[in-house]
Scaffold this motif. Sequence first.
Motif, short mmCIF file in Angstrom:
data_model
loop_
_atom_site.label_atom_id
_atom_site.label_comp_id
_atom_site.label_asym_id
_atom_site.label_seq_id
_atom_site.Cartn_x
_atom_site.Cartn_y
_atom_site.Cartn_z
N ALA A 198 0.96 -0.99 -0.03
CA ALA A 198 -0.13 0.02 -0.07
C ALA A 198 0.60 1.28 0.13
O ALA A 198 0.53 2.30 -0.55
CB ALA A 198 -0.87 0.22 1.25
N GLU A 199 2.00 1.21 0.68
CA GLU A 199 2.74 2.50 0.71
C GLU A 199 3.94 2.69 -0.54
O GLU A 199 4.14 3.50 -0.83
CB GLU A 199 3.82 2.24 1.87
N GLY A 200 3.86 1.69 -1.33
CA GLY A 200 4.42 1.79 -2.53
C GLY A 200 5.35 0.44 -2.95
O GLY A 200 5.36 -0.39 -2.21
N ARG B 153 8.25 -1.16 10.65
CA ARG B 153 7.77 0.39 9.99
C ARG B 153 7.38 1.03 11.42
O ARG B 153 7.39 2.31 11.20
CB ARG B 153 6.84 0.19 9.16
N SER B 154 6.87 0.53 12.57
CA SER B 154 6.25 1.28 13.66
C SER B 154 7.37 1.97 14.26
O SER B 154 7.29 2.93 15.19
CB SER B 154 5.65 0.24 14.56
N PRO C 216 7.23 9.12 9.35
CA PRO C 216 7.12 9.56 8.13
C PRO C 216 8.27 10.15 7.84
O PRO C 216 8.95 10.88 8.44
CB PRO C 216 5.87 10.38 7.71
#
Length: 206
Positions: free
Chosen positions: A116-118, A176-177, A181
């Motif tokens: 979803a993020e790419g 990722r947590s 960003p």
Amino acid sequence: MLFGGRSPERARALADRTGRSAGTLRDAAGFGDAVLLALPYDAVAGVLAALGADGGALRGRMLVDCTNAVGPGFRLTTGTGPGAARTIAEATGARFVKAFNHLPDAGWRRPPPAFAEGPVAVPLCGDDPAALETVATLVRDLGCVPMPVGGLDRAAYLEATTAFLIGLWHSGHDPRSLLPPFEAVTAPPRTGAELRGPRPAPIVGG
């Protein structure tokens, strides 16, 4: 594409499943424009010995290394010595690029490896500009994004980071947590006035 492995039967089965060819380890080492070394790290020394002294069939070839020297406790088995990449590069005399080691094999089975993020970014470490560009092309062909992160001297950091990531995944944590960003760490620092916020409007009473 040609598959060569320690087990000729497994190499043949993989070739049959993918519609490719199979051969010996030496056949694979001399085939095509680049060689992908995809082995358990503790098997690497034996395979390199089978290919001949001083690099043998890999000397001067483009070698892409996706091995991970990770043992019990998700610790690097290379200890305080040279990293896996440095050891393999010096043993083979190949035009060496460390890549594709930061994801488990299931991640590479997605067509393409995108979420979803790419698309997935693939870190690349190496000292040969032409080899890096060739591997970057392979990365783009997979639908991923090449991310050159430095020379061979940086590969040990990539290997240590991967060991840490593997430990997190096996512990049920999402790496990722850990990270904010990108914009949050690249934005200009806020001034004191911005941190305090706007001053309240005066209240005028009758």
